[in-house]
Design an enzyme around this catalytic site. Structure first.
Site, PDB file in Angstrom:
ATOM      1  N   GLU A 173       0.660  -1.231   0.048  1.00  0.00           N
ATOM      2  CA  GLU A 173       0.067   0.191   0.218  1.00  0.00           C
ATOM      3  C   GLU A 173       1.134   1.401  -0.071  1.00  0.00           C
ATOM      4  OE1 GLU A 173      -3.083  -0.107   3.220  1.00  0.00           O
ATOM      5  OE2 GLU A 173      -4.114  -1.719   1.912  1.00  0.00           O
ATOM      6  N   GLU A 294      -5.471  -8.286  -0.538  1.00  0.00           N
ATOM      7  CA  GLU A 294      -6.255  -7.921   0.625  1.00  0.00           C
ATOM      8  C   GLU A 294      -7.713  -7.714   0.227  1.00  0.00           C
ATOM      9  OE1 GLU A 294      -4.824  -5.125   3.626  1.00  0.00           O
ATOM     10  OE2 GLU A 294      -2.692  -5.479   3.166  1.00  0.00           O
TER      11      GLU A 294
HETATM   12  O1  AHR Z   1      -5.276  -5.779   6.935  1.00  0.00           O
HETATM   13  C1  AHR Z   1      -5.191  -4.657   7.645  1.00  0.00           C
HETATM   14  C2  AHR Z   1      -4.408  -3.582   7.106  1.00  0.00           C
HETATM   15  O2  AHR Z   1      -5.398  -3.073   6.157  1.00  0.00           O
HETATM   16  C3  AHR Z   1      -3.234  -4.052   6.375  1.00  0.00           C
HETATM   17  O3  AHR Z   1      -2.089  -3.966   7.269  1.00  0.00           O
HETATM   18  C4  AHR Z   1      -2.921  -2.848   5.218  1.00  0.00           C
HETATM   19  O4  AHR Z   1      -2.278  -3.243   4.240  1.00  0.00           O
HETATM   20  C5  AHR Z   1      -4.595  -2.517   5.132  1.00  0.00           C
HETATM   21  O5  AHR Z   1      -4.761  -1.161   5.177  1.00  0.00           O
END
Ligand code: AHR
Length: 541
Positions: A173, A294
């Site tokens: 990210e 994610e």
């Molecule tokens: O999954 C929780 C968080 O969400 C992770 O650390 C990050 O990559 C995202 O913003």
């Protein structure tokens, strides 16, 4: 009663089901690792301190690939801290989650856990506070057989064989201002390209993931992908995407939540369009695929009000952070998000539900206590088990429901897979009608006459509470429900728990109606239905 008519044809396919679509994510965050995967004093712990009760559930739910060690955590972490003798590993500030990282669990422990869990490890390197050299040294430590400084260090640490990790994320990210070492698209694109080129020299067999956007709503979305891919197109294999959804308060919150897979569909289509434009402009021949590494339901707006999120406190070891408790409604949405990934099986190569244990987890575990599956684990497990062979193109006609943010969507969200080898068709259906059953008619062109092998229904309990959640062993099927408590999903810390039981309700049904047509009534507020049909007995395992 709402109804949809689904049409599929055996020869009209999206593409093969990518095995890596059913991945998950383990971050050094909250209690995902500590008291999740790893708890040396736990009654079920093995000699490595790995919780066998959690491992057993992981094997049942069956993620195929697990991303590690972060997440935001990775952008401030020095990998050298979590290798070697435990007594020499430093305690460090984790700036991402304002906790203390003991580094007691690290790379070697994760690889050992991944082997026991039968998952492919997927590593992220730190491109927030570190750069090319540290990524190279980590890769050499992990994958080079021996005879060099870093590979011999691994051997000296007790791991004679290389770990053979194929999948590597180039940071996490990096578009997010919250990220330690956040960068502009140009800064990140250059760094990612240089790191990728050099990493391929160490190990040409690796696959690399460039950071895409951490959400479709990011102001830089689209332009970020364009710039990063202009820099990296030839040297990376996948571009990442992240998405979290929640049910917001207010009159339109539920309708939007139930329709949010339309946003995931559009997100994927947008990234594909951008990647293909970069491909055309750069005269590239290869096709970029997406690592949706994610995704989940996450009650982020609640987390944002907590002390940790607001930077007011912290520095505990493995505190309870975002231990969201998932309801039937959340599980329905998880089912629709899985459907979205399947619908794009031609362009999404990897999917990682975030995260595996405790932290917005498929699973929950208590220190010294039990471990159990959340409601969201059920659609995940069903799709992972039954989606085999080819994803079929699917036309849905019939009733639709409106959502103010995402427009109108079919009342039943559906995907289908066909496995030629076993002669098995699987349908994954989510009923978005909150207070009604829906009927589904299936026209399956070019498929042999079908009979239902198995149907699994995830539904609200008899009292119809759509906030019902699996609150732990006391509330698991066959046991008495947890005492009724009011409130909704859990918050950070020991928040109120939802009540009652959620469980798979297996049912065997025979096909009725005209050949090729399936009439399936979804239960009231039902959330996810799996029908597995085949031309001969015996279904997928
Ligand atoms: O999954 C929780 C968080 O969400 C992770 O650390 C990050 O990559 C995202 O913003």
């Amino acid at each position: 009663m709402p109804s949809v008519q689904l049409t599929i044809a055996r020869d009209f396919t999206v593409g093969p089901v990518p095995p890596r679509l059913f991945g998950s994510f383990v971050e050094h965050m909250g209690r995902c690792v500590y008291t999740g995967l790893y708890e040396p004093g736990h009654p079920s712990a093995d000699a490595d301190g790995l919780r066998q009760d959690v491992l057993d559930l992981v094997r049942e739910v069956g993620p195929t690939v697990v991303r590690y060690p972060g997440g935001n955590f990775v952008s401030g972490h020095d990998w050298e801290d979590f290798v070697g003798p435990r007594e020499d590993r430093p305690r460090r500030l984790d700036l991402a989650w304002r906790t203390i990282e003991t580094n007691e669990f690290g790379l070697s422990e994760f690889v050992r856990w991944a082997r026991k869990a039968d998952v492919e490890p997927m590593m992220a390197v730190n491109l927030g506070t570190r750069g090319v050299r540290e990524a190279l040294e980590l890769l050499e430590y992990a994958n080079h057989p021996g005879g060099t400084r870093m590979s011999d260090l691994r051997r000296a640490h007790g791991d004679a064989d290389p770990f053979g990790i194929r999948l590597w994320c180039l940071g996490n990210e990096m578009d997010g201002p919250w990220q330690v070492g956040h960068k502009t698209a140009h800064e990140y694109g250059r760094l990612a390209a240089e790191t990728a080129r050099a990493m391929r020299l160490v190990d040409p067999s690796i696959e690399l993931v460039a950071c895409g956007s951490s959400g479709r709503g990011m102001a830089t979305f689209g332009e970020w992908e364009r710039v990063v891919l202009e820099e990296t197109y030839d040297v990376v294999d996948h571009v990442s995407a992240h998405a979290y959804y929640e049910e917001h308060e207010g009159p339109t919150g539920l309708a939007d939540f139930l329709a949010c897979s339309a946003d995931m569909d559009a997100f994927i289509d947008d990234v594909v369009a951008t990647a293909d434009a970069v491909k055309a402009r750069g005269r590239h021949s290869k096709q970029m695929t997406i690592s949706f590494d994610e995704w989940n339901v996450w009650y982020l707006s609640r987390h944002q009000q907590t002390d940790i999120a607001q930077g007011r406190s912290g520095w505990d070891v493995a505190p309870r952070v975002i231990e969201d408790e998932y309801s039937v409604t959340d599980a329905v949405v998880v089912g629709t998000l899985l459907n979205s990934l399947l619908r794009h099986a031609d362009r999404v190569a990897i999917g990682c539900q975030a995260q595996l244990v405790n932290v917005i987890g498929l699973l929950r575990s208590e220190p010294g206590g039990p471990a159990w599956k959340q409601a969201s684990a059920l659609p995940f497990e069903q799709v992972r088990r039954h989606a085999r062979g080819e994803v079929l193109q699917l036309q849905a006609a019939g009733d639709r429901v409106d959502s103010p943010t995402y427009g109108d969507v079919p009342v039943v969200d559906a995907t289908a897979t066909w496995d030629e080898e076993s002669g098995t068709l699987a349908l994954f259906l989510a009923n978005r009608a909150v207070d009604e059953e829906s009927t589904v008619a299936l026209s399956a062109l070019g498929l042999p006459s079908l009979r239902v092998l198995d149907a699994q229904v995830l539904a609200a309990p008899a009292d119809g509470d759509r906030h019902a959640a699996n609150t732990g062993p006391a509330a698991r099927p066959g046991r008495a429900p947890a005492p009724a408590r009011h409130g909704r999903r859990g918050h950070d810390g020991a928040g109120p728990a939802a009540r009652a039981v959620v469980g798979g309700r297996p049912a065997r049904r025979r096909l009725t109606g005209t050949p090729g047509t399936v009439g399936q009534r979804l239960g009231w507020r039902s959330v996810s239905v799996l029908l597995t049909m085949g031309s001969r007995p015996g279904g997928p395992p």
